[in-house]
Design a protein around this motif. Sequence first.
Motif, PDB file in Angstrom:
ATOM      1  N   ARG A 116      45.794  27.557  32.127  1.00 16.46           N
ATOM      2  CA  ARG A 116      44.537  28.263  32.273  1.00 16.46           C
ATOM      3  C   ARG A 116      44.119  28.397  33.736  1.00 16.46           C
ATOM      4  NH1 ARG A 116      41.106  25.311  27.951  1.00 16.46           N
ATOM      5  NH2 ARG A 116      39.436  25.807  29.404  1.00 16.46           N
ATOM      6  N   SER A 117      44.864  27.768  34.633  1.00 18.93           N
ATOM      7  CA  SER A 117      44.520  27.938  36.040  1.00 18.93           C
ATOM      8  C   SER A 117      45.255  29.132  36.676  1.00 18.93           C
ATOM      9  CB  SER A 117      44.868  26.664  36.804  1.00 18.93           C
ATOM     10  OG  SER A 117      46.263  26.441  36.715  1.00 18.93           O
ATOM     11  N   GLU A 118      46.101  29.770  35.896  1.00 19.12           N
ATOM     12  CA  GLU A 118      46.881  30.880  36.471  1.00 19.12           C
ATOM     13  C   GLU A 118      46.197  32.219  36.213  1.00 19.12           C
ATOM     14  OE1 GLU A 118      51.286  30.944  35.910  1.00 19.12           O
ATOM     15  OE2 GLU A 118      50.860  29.135  34.759  1.00 19.12           O
ATOM     16  N   ASP A 119      46.227  33.098  37.218  1.00 21.53           N
ATOM     17  CA  ASP A 119      45.684  34.446  37.065  1.00 21.53           C
ATOM     18  C   ASP A 119      46.395  35.193  35.947  1.00 21.53           C
ATOM     19  OD1 ASP A 119      43.780  34.288  38.936  1.00 21.53           O
ATOM     20  OD2 ASP A 119      44.911  35.328  40.518  1.00 21.53           O
ATOM     21  N   ARG A 120      47.650  34.889  35.802  1.00 25.90           N
ATOM     22  CA  ARG A 120      48.491  35.572  34.840  1.00 25.90           C
ATOM     23  C   ARG A 120      47.913  35.531  33.418  1.00 25.90           C
ATOM     24  NH1 ARG A 120      53.603  33.242  35.966  1.00 25.90           N
ATOM     25  NH2 ARG A 120      54.211  35.165  36.980  1.00 25.90           N
ATOM     26  N   PHE A 121      47.184  34.452  33.172  1.00 32.61           N
ATOM     27  CA  PHE A 121      46.677  34.258  31.815  1.00 32.61           C
ATOM     28  C   PHE A 121      45.472  35.150  31.513  1.00 32.61           C
ATOM     29  CE2 PHE A 121      44.013  31.787  28.791  1.00 32.61           C
ATOM     30  CZ  PHE A 121      44.862  31.887  27.694  1.00 32.61           C
ATOM     31  N   TYR A 122      44.814  35.601  32.556  1.00 38.23           N
ATOM     32  CA  TYR A 122      43.546  36.288  32.335  1.00 38.23           C
ATOM     33  C   TYR A 122      43.699  37.796  32.336  1.00 38.23           C
ATOM     34  CZ  TYR A 122      41.676  31.688  32.725  1.00 38.23           C
ATOM     35  OH  TYR A 122      41.421  30.371  32.493  1.00 38.23           O
ATOM     36  N   TYR A 123      42.728  38.428  31.703  1.00 35.11           N
ATOM     37  CA  TYR A 123      42.812  39.879  31.581  1.00 35.11           C
ATOM     38  C   TYR A 123      42.408  40.567  32.882  1.00 35.11           C
ATOM     39  CZ  TYR A 123      42.646  44.445  29.347  1.00 35.11           C
ATOM     40  OH  TYR A 123      42.896  45.748  29.003  1.00 35.11           O
ATOM     41  N   ARG A 124      41.488  39.927  33.605  1.00 29.13           N
ATOM     42  CA  ARG A 124      41.123  40.472  34.909  1.00 29.13           C
ATOM     43  C   ARG A 124      41.053  39.340  35.919  1.00 29.13           C
ATOM     44  NH1 ARG A 124      42.857  44.358  33.167  1.00 29.13           N
ATOM     45  NH2 ARG A 124      41.869  46.377  32.818  1.00 29.13           N
ATOM     46  N   ARG A 125      41.072  39.693  37.198  1.00 28.65           N
ATOM     47  CA  ARG A 125      41.095  38.701  38.251  1.00 28.65           C
ATOM     48  C   ARG A 125      39.720  38.061  38.434  1.00 28.65           C
ATOM     49  NH1 ARG A 125      44.699  38.849  36.344  1.00 28.65           N
ATOM     50  NH2 ARG A 125      46.404  40.315  36.569  1.00 28.65           N
ATOM     51  N   PRO A 126      39.668  36.866  39.024  1.00 31.25           N
ATOM     52  CA  PRO A 126      38.368  36.207  39.219  1.00 31.25           C
ATOM     53  C   PRO A 126      37.445  37.128  40.005  1.00 31.25           C
ATOM     54  CG  PRO A 126      40.179  34.808  39.997  1.00 31.25           C
ATOM     55  CD  PRO A 126      40.768  36.109  39.630  1.00 31.25           C
ATOM     56  N   GLY A 127      36.154  37.016  39.730  1.00 33.59           N
ATOM     57  CA  GLY A 127      35.194  37.850  40.459  1.00 33.59           C
ATOM     58  C   GLY A 127      34.961  39.185  39.804  1.00 33.59           C
ATOM     59  N   PHE A 128      35.613  39.413  38.694  1.00 27.92           N
ATOM     60  CA  PHE A 128      35.474  40.708  38.038  1.00 27.92           C
ATOM     61  C   PHE A 128      34.017  40.969  37.639  1.00 27.92           C
ATOM     62  CE2 PHE A 128      35.173  43.099  34.061  1.00 27.92           C
ATOM     63  CZ  PHE A 128      35.750  44.290  34.447  1.00 27.92           C
ATOM     64  N   TYR A 129      33.368  39.977  37.056  1.00 28.12           N
ATOM     65  CA  TYR A 129      32.001  40.188  36.554  1.00 28.12           C
ATOM     66  C   TYR A 129      31.048  40.438  37.700  1.00 28.12           C
ATOM     67  CZ  TYR A 129      34.018  38.432  32.233  1.00 28.12           C
ATOM     68  OH  TYR A 129      34.807  38.270  31.139  1.00 28.12           O
ATOM     69  N   GLU A 130      31.238  39.667  38.787  1.00 27.43           N
ATOM     70  CA  GLU A 130      30.357  39.844  39.939  1.00 27.43           C
ATOM     71  C   GLU A 130      30.552  41.228  40.548  1.00 27.43           C
ATOM     72  OE1 GLU A 130      32.399  37.199  39.551  1.00 27.43           O
ATOM     73  OE2 GLU A 130      30.865  35.787  38.873  1.00 27.43           O
ATOM     74  N   GLU A 131      31.807  41.566  40.733  1.00 24.86           N
ATOM     75  CA  GLU A 131      32.088  42.864  41.360  1.00 24.86           C
ATOM     76  C   GLU A 131      31.584  44.018  40.489  1.00 24.86           C
ATOM     77  OE1 GLU A 131      36.306  42.702  42.053  1.00 24.86           O
ATOM     78  OE2 GLU A 131      35.992  41.012  43.417  1.00 24.86           O
ATOM     79  N   SER A 132      31.646  43.817  39.195  1.00 22.55           N
ATOM     80  CA  SER A 132      31.197  44.889  38.307  1.00 22.55           C
ATOM     81  C   SER A 132      29.705  44.781  37.995  1.00 22.55           C
ATOM     82  CB  SER A 132      31.994  44.837  36.997  1.00 22.55           C
ATOM     83  OG  SER A 132      33.358  44.839  37.257  1.00 22.55           O
ATOM     84  N   LYS A 133      29.062  43.835  38.613  1.00 23.86           N
ATOM     85  CA  LYS A 133      27.627  43.596  38.396  1.00 23.86           C
ATOM     86  C   LYS A 133      27.323  43.514  36.905  1.00 23.86           C
ATOM     87  CE  LYS A 133      26.155  46.104  42.426  1.00 23.86           C
ATOM     88  NZ  LYS A 133      25.766  47.500  42.522  1.00 23.86           N
ATOM     89  N   VAL A 134      28.001  42.563  36.279  1.00 22.50           N
ATOM     90  CA  VAL A 134      27.803  42.365  34.855  1.00 22.50           C
ATOM     91  C   VAL A 134      27.061  41.049  34.648  1.00 22.50           C
ATOM     92  CG1 VAL A 134      28.959  41.871  32.669  1.00 22.50           C
ATOM     93  CG2 VAL A 134      29.824  43.676  34.150  1.00 22.50           C
ATOM     94  N   ASN A 135      26.069  41.079  33.783  1.00 22.59           N
ATOM     95  CA  ASN A 135      25.381  39.849  33.398  1.00 22.59           C
ATOM     96  C   ASN A 135      26.157  39.270  32.221  1.00 22.59           C
ATOM     97  OD1 ASN A 135      23.579  37.836  32.814  1.00 22.59           O
ATOM     98  ND2 ASN A 135      22.222  39.202  31.625  1.00 22.59           N
ATOM     99  N   ALA A 136      26.960  38.231  32.492  1.00 25.55           N
ATOM    100  CA  ALA A 136      27.805  37.696  31.436  1.00 25.55           C
ATOM    101  C   ALA A 136      27.142  36.481  30.795  1.00 25.55           C
ATOM    102  CB  ALA A 136      29.164  37.314  32.005  1.00 25.55           C
ATOM    103  N   ILE A 137      26.835  36.594  29.523  1.00 23.25           N
ATOM    104  CA  ILE A 137      26.273  35.461  28.784  1.00 23.25           C
ATOM    105  C   ILE A 137      27.408  34.903  27.949  1.00 23.25           C
ATOM    106  CG2 ILE A 137      24.494  34.720  27.150  1.00 23.25           C
ATOM    107  CD1 ILE A 137      22.900  37.223  27.945  1.00 23.25           C
TER     108      ILE A 137
END
Lengths: 419, 146, 504, 375
Positions: free
Chosen positions: A54-75
């Motif tokens: 779970r520490s690898e980027d490979r596992f995730y659908y988008r890279r870290p910072g995606f929510y911030e960059e997209s200005k998404v309020n993630a609950i």
Amino acid sequence: MKIVIVGNSVAAINAIEAIREKDKISSITVVSDENYRAYSHPLLPNLVIGEVSRSEDRFYYRRPGFYEESKVNAILGKSVIKVNPKNKNIELNNSEKVEYDKLLLACGGKPAKPLIDGLELEGVHTLTNIKGADKLRKDLKNINHCVVVGAGLIGSKIAEKLAKKRVKVTLVELARRVLFPVLDDKGADFIHSELKGLGINLILNDSVKALGGSNRVEQVILNSGKKINADGVVVAVGVSPNIDLAKDAGLKVDKGVVVNDYMQTSDESIYAAGDVAQAYDIVYGAKRPIPILPLAAKQGRISALNILGMDVKYKGGFPMNSITIGGTSFISMGVVDSDNLEVLSFERDGEYRKFLIDEDNRLKGMILVNNIEKAGIFNWMIQNKFDVSWIKDVFLNSDFGWKYFNKAFRVLRLDRKIK
Amino acid sequence: MKTVKIREDNCIFCHLCEVACIVEHSQSKDIIKAFKREEKPIARCTVEFNYPVSLSVMCRHCDDAPCIEACQNGSMHRDDRGYVVVDSDTCVGCWMCIMACPYGVIKRDTRREMWGLSTKCDFCPDREIPACVEACPNEALTLEEL
Amino acid sequence: MKWMKNLKSYVPPSFVVERDDYRCIRCKACVEQCSFDATFYDDEEDRVWTWNANCVGCNRCAAICPTDAITVRRANPSYRYNHNWNGHVDGLKKRAIFGGTPVVSMGNDKPYPIYWDHMLLNASQVTNPSIDPLREPMELKTFLGRKPDSISVGDNGLKTKLAPQLELDIPIMFAAMSYGALSYNVIESLGRAAKEMGTYYNSGEGGLNKDHYKFKGNIIVQVASGRFGVHKDYLDVGSAIEIKIGQGAKPGIGGHLPGEKVSETISETRMMPKGSDAISPAPHHDVYSIEDLRQLIYALKESTEYKKPVAVKIACVHNVAAIASGIARAGADIIVLDGFKGGTGASPQVIRDNIGLPLEVSLAVVDERLRQEGIRQYVSLVASGGIRNSMDVVKAIALGADAVYIGTAALIAIGCTMCQQCHTGKCAWGISTQDPHLSKRVNPDMASKRLVNLLEVWALEIKETMGAMGINSIESLRGSRLNLRGVGLNEKELEILGILPAGE
Amino acid sequence: MELAKDISGCGIAGFINTDGERISGVDIVDSITLMKDRGNGLGAGFAAYGIYPDFKEFYALHVMYNDEQARKVTEDYLERKVHIEQHGGMPTRPIKKKRPIFFVYFVQPREQSTKGESEEFRLEESDEFIFKLVMFINENIDGAFVISSGRNMGVFKGVGFPDEIANFFRVDEYKAYCWTAHNRFPTNTPGWWGGAHPFSLLGWSVVHNGEISSYGANKRYLEMYGYKCTQKTDTEVVTYLLDLLVRKHNLPLHVVAKVFSPPLWSEIEYMSDENRELYSALRTTYGGAMLNGPFSIIVGFRGGMFGLNDRIKLRPLVVAKKGFNVYMASEESAIRYIADDLDEVYMPKAGEPVIAMLTDEAYAKVYGSKERTYV
């Protein structure tokens, strides 16, 4: 505009991206009961055996910072318990209410519950999310012989991965072959031999009736009466659309949430996309949920564009799958087995090609095993109901490619003049 | 956005686009070393031949790239220049992009230890003009606005 | 090795292909490019191999090799030296073995004197200024066609109506090379270049593909003894009509396009059955005398309403001056002189190498004869056959030509390496072939650009030379033999060329 | 010597009184002598129109002989071919250097001289007859050279500075309505008496500053029409071209100017349809007659004077007017030296001809006929 998205996976993420391409101002709120950023579901079997962490980027659908960059309020980590279409808000499990102008339901599917006794025993696992995968991973040291129930995509994959980890695996499948809806008998044979080659005990035409054991599962009892001693079970009999929220809110539901061509539900402010939605299947000729990733992405995008008022039509999709088991890769699309369609097939030297064509000379489905690199061209043909009468003769050539097309068509296509 | 225009009428089936692609994507970027000393990269373009037709095909860099939609973990993405590229660090070789690509131009590189790698035209990020375009002796590949 | 050499040929290879194994990366580009089956790849050995006996020395492989691993060398069979017989041994063997006369292509390759290289040009110094063509206007415009001795001018302008003229922005045209001998793409390239440069290309005797009607205004159409593809529309598309009586590479004989080269489109263009040999008879079967020629000239003028100049092309032969005079009097507007170094797509070797006259000499005597007879104004002279560079053009014009045709030079500009295999139809450079895969090797965009470059550079070189001579218009060079001086020529040759020896 | 540098080629000068008033040669000698540094003593000469009013019907042949033998041969030939009204040595002053001998003959073609000796002769072709006569002598008789052959005009020329030549030929004693003069700086041909300028044929006389780079092309063009260029000088071809184009082809002088110095094709392209057709036809037909290279010329002819520059004006030419007088010269000073209070002074544009003609009355007075001919 206030846009709220329920769910945080492929459809949701693609919707966010589509919105932010066009609209930088509207507020976007994402609510998900999973406390993780969006990740890659197909990699769960790999996560189980530690090929990916779970520490690898490979596992995730988008890279870290995606929510911030997209200005998404993630609950994250909060589930939605109610949708109020009248008041245009949703209620979270902490009683918080979130108002929306437009709501997108992208809450995916939930594991199907088979009618098996003893599912509550320790050592029984499902594999539809991180939680399940984590649980299995931690339990792995206790498992010597694992029975995998259901030889679908996840079932076959986890069986392969567990076998690689030198766990004794028995794969039980109700149908006469693995990956039943995705492959035909001949195609499945390739997988069968791969699985057997990995030492997996493959039981077809049978299903699990009950699990035995006191605290922890000890025995698996099949319908045929056969008993298997096992200390672990993975139940992978598929998922079904997560339609409860929609149903409670009074939206029209069938097998999934019913949407029109614009991914709009029966409430004009509410859209649905991804595994939860019941959208048009081109090959099948009717609406049905197709829980596959590319379609979820496409629907996510289209629903987002329609939320922004852009009037983009969803042309429909069809099932397609790409999976590699052991050394065999296959890609299949649409109808893979039929008595009513013209069937072209070819098998040699570990290569298998099969095409199904209807009486109007439209490609309806195909299977490629091992030589898969031109698969997308057929995908395009199915999608666009391409008349294959003049080219189907060369479908079975291993070197099938652009060189076989009519020149004028080829030039226009490669110049991107025909989409 | 400029793309490689394929002018099949001019393709002479010399494979030099493939050679150039291999050299460009090699470690040393030296033609002899790339072919004879190092692990030879897979050419991102493919020259097809069916007498008298011959043409080199490579990624068309679609505006609505289905391979990006199909990618299960965001490895296939659009780079700063707008071209569709693979993040080789994260690609897991699931071949979903191959399944989606309407041009059939993504290749499998299965030589990595654990993960396969989707290999496709990356529009030569280190160059102004892609290597294949520069190498084509007969201008069968040109850099153009499509 | 996959193949066995044809040992019965008893002829050693003419070329050796050397491959530097360190440099060879087995990309097989050379294998795909060799159209003469001289190169192949042996996957068991992982080696690219050459069958030297098949190599024609076209150097396509060497040109395409990305690592410069290939060198094609001439293999001079080390027969014992014999001044008398060297160079004849292989020819004798071939005749004896195959029982046929060897057919060859391109122009005469024997070491006859090249008079161009024995003529030097003049330049201005001090007393008259030389002109800088980059700053000053420099005119190359040329008109071909019948000119009157004088014109009369009234108060309201011109009273004399001039005969139709071909207007050339540059006095260089592309010589007759037929569609059939050359690939479609080459014709397309010639047409485009002619259009861009404001000059003409000649359709050759193979008719005109409908696609190329778009070059109307820049085409000279040819009527040869085979009359292939000659019809009303064809004549109408041409800006001028050229009757081919003879060709420098094969004076006295006709043409032969092998059936294999008569493809669907060639058959349609030439109006003859597909796959059958296209035979141009030696004489026109309606021209057995100068009177007949006159009738043909006027038949063609009549059918085009006297709106187009009619040219007559002849090979330079021994009494060329008298023949030209007769043609001028027979009503031709333009006479094309084709010297013995002119090219061809196929000719028996004995003919190509032994018949005809040098262009330089023929041009000199024809121009002089027409002037002596006072009829030089009535015809334009086009020099053709072995024009290799811009200075040949300048010298030809100074000797008396109005314009020149270039054929081989144009083909070299678009790739030809003079391997002399045109007659095989397997041209590895895509020029003289009808194989659709091979002919792709000429990209009309690139080839026409190269032709345009060539003509532009030649034009600049001609202008530079004119500037050096202090003249700014090409007509002031025409026939100006005082601008030439001969070196290394005997008195008689100087007299025939009408030029002074260097120093006089 | 200062002259060794800062040299600019030949000097030319000429003037005409369009009213036909005959002016002594003193002015033209002053004018040309002023431009001393445009010559180097290797040639000078004068052409004068209207100097032989008493013999205005006769062709005045100024013939130069190297020796008595040449004279004898020539005179034998002349006696066979023409009627000689009068002849004699030309009046000269003593000169120290070696010189040829000069005779003048006033002749008419002889109608009876036909069979066996020459082609048939008709009166209206007397110009052509004299033309052939001159060509024959110049080409075939060693040591004889006809330096002028027009009616009521004559050329005086030789090796030396203009003042020397004027003095030798006693130019100051002649009176003419039109004078042209030349001061020579030869570069192409060795200085010899016959090669000095003006160069003349029939009524034409040409003085010329410059070099015709198209000489070779012009020469061969002329040869096609029977002109023999024996002098290896470009002035000769100008003279012959004028004769061909004006006398034989009947082109007006302003059109001839456009043959000699044609507009560029790029200019023709933008002309009116009519002019484009005309100029295209001129260039197409008369390409061989185009004079390419730097020149300014002053042409004297029966009844007028004509000045012209090359088409890109590489040599100087100044024109001035005062009353009936029209002056042309290489340099303005050469005009101002002999005429002050000029009405107008200008430099003609490249290729723009300047044509000054006798008025009709003056022409009739000088030549006794109203019908103009150029020679």
